[in-house]
Design a protein around this motif. Structure first.
Motif, PDB file in Angstrom:
ATOM      1  N   GLY A 154       2.053   2.279  -3.249  1.00 32.95           N
ATOM      2  CA  GLY A 154       1.045   2.806  -4.158  1.00 32.95           C
ATOM      3  C   GLY A 154       0.276   1.735  -4.931  1.00 32.95           C
ATOM      4  O   GLY A 154      -0.421   2.051  -5.891  1.00 32.95           O
ATOM      5  N   ILE A 155       0.381   0.496  -4.532  1.00 27.98           N
ATOM      6  CA  ILE A 155      -0.341  -0.579  -5.226  1.00 27.98           C
ATOM      7  C   ILE A 155      -1.798  -0.551  -4.790  1.00 27.98           C
ATOM      8  O   ILE A 155      -2.118  -0.335  -3.619  1.00 27.98           O
ATOM      9  N   GLU A 156      -2.680  -0.755  -5.758  1.00 22.75           N
ATOM     10  CA  GLU A 156      -4.121  -0.694  -5.517  1.00 22.75           C
ATOM     11  C   GLU A 156      -4.548  -1.727  -4.476  1.00 22.75           C
ATOM     12  O   GLU A 156      -4.045  -2.863  -4.466  1.00 22.75           O
ATOM     13  N   PRO A 157      -5.488  -1.371  -3.590  1.00 20.18           N
ATOM     14  CA  PRO A 157      -5.966  -2.291  -2.556  1.00 20.18           C
ATOM     15  C   PRO A 157      -6.463  -3.637  -3.095  1.00 20.18           C
ATOM     16  O   PRO A 157      -6.213  -4.675  -2.494  1.00 20.18           O
ATOM     17  N   LYS A 158      -7.132  -3.615  -4.243  1.00 23.05           N
ATOM     18  CA  LYS A 158      -7.645  -4.867  -4.814  1.00 23.05           C
ATOM     19  C   LYS A 158      -6.490  -5.804  -5.159  1.00 23.05           C
ATOM     20  O   LYS A 158      -6.548  -7.003  -4.885  1.00 23.05           O
ATOM     21  N   THR A 159      -5.411  -5.265  -5.720  1.00 22.05           N
ATOM     22  CA  THR A 159      -4.237  -6.071  -6.068  1.00 22.05           C
ATOM     23  C   THR A 159      -3.541  -6.583  -4.809  1.00 22.05           C
ATOM     24  O   THR A 159      -3.103  -7.731  -4.751  1.00 22.05           O
ATOM     25  N   LEU A 197       0.836  -1.203   0.000  1.00 18.68           N
ATOM     26  CA  LEU A 197       0.000   0.000   0.000  1.00 18.68           C
ATOM     27  C   LEU A 197       0.874   1.258   0.000  1.00 18.68           C
ATOM     28  O   LEU A 197       0.579   2.221  -0.717  1.00 18.68           O
ATOM     29  N   VAL A 253      -8.486  -2.262   2.930  1.00 17.55           N
ATOM     30  CA  VAL A 253      -8.994  -0.885   2.975  1.00 17.55           C
ATOM     31  C   VAL A 253      -8.780  -0.308   4.368  1.00 17.55           C
ATOM     32  O   VAL A 253      -8.355   0.849   4.518  1.00 17.55           O
ATOM     33  N   SER A 276      -5.195   0.607   4.705  1.00 16.57           N
ATOM     34  CA  SER A 276      -4.820   1.783   3.941  1.00 16.57           C
ATOM     35  C   SER A 276      -5.262   3.071   4.640  1.00 16.57           C
ATOM     36  O   SER A 276      -4.598   4.092   4.545  1.00 16.57           O
TER      37      SER A 276
END
Length: 115
Positions: free
Chosen positions: A91-96, A88, A109, A112
């Motif tokens: 900067g990697i998306e939460p879904k990934t 996180l 989430v 984050s």
């Protein structure tokens, strides 16, 4: 009590104790009937002490195994959380992050928002 009768009683006692692991109950019943005295009582107490020690050792071993297993699980979970936090921060998306770590999206989430 004759020697032969004593051995018969001891054999019956050992069979019962080993089968049912009820050392204390058996001792009390035999004492009530006046069966336990002298050498037979000494043998019984030695057996009871050995079974007690064996039970304690088995309990310690089982507790240690459960503790180690719980520690592994907690350590694994802690590692997944740290990896998720690092992802996180990168900067990697939460879904990934959720797909990669196996943690729920809801948990990611929450992580984050906590950073």
């Amino acid at each position: 009590m004759g020697r032969q009768h004593g051995f018969v009683m001891l054999n019956a006692l050992l069979s019962y104790v080993i089968t049912h692991r009820k050392v204390g109950d058996t001792y009390d019943k035999m004492e009530e009937k006046g069966i336990l005295h002298g050498k037979l009582q000494e043998i019984y107490m030695t057996i009871a002490q050995a079974l007690h020690q064996k039970g304690r050792a088995e309990g310690r071993e089982e507790g240690l195994e459960k503790g180690l297993e719980k520690g592994k699980i907690l350590g694994f979970e802690e590692g997944r959380l740290q990896i998720a936090q690092n992802m996180l921060r990168a900067g990697i998306e939460p879904k990934t992050v959720a797909q990669t770590t196996g943690l729920s999206l809801k948990r990611i989430v929450a992580l984050s928002k906590a950073k």
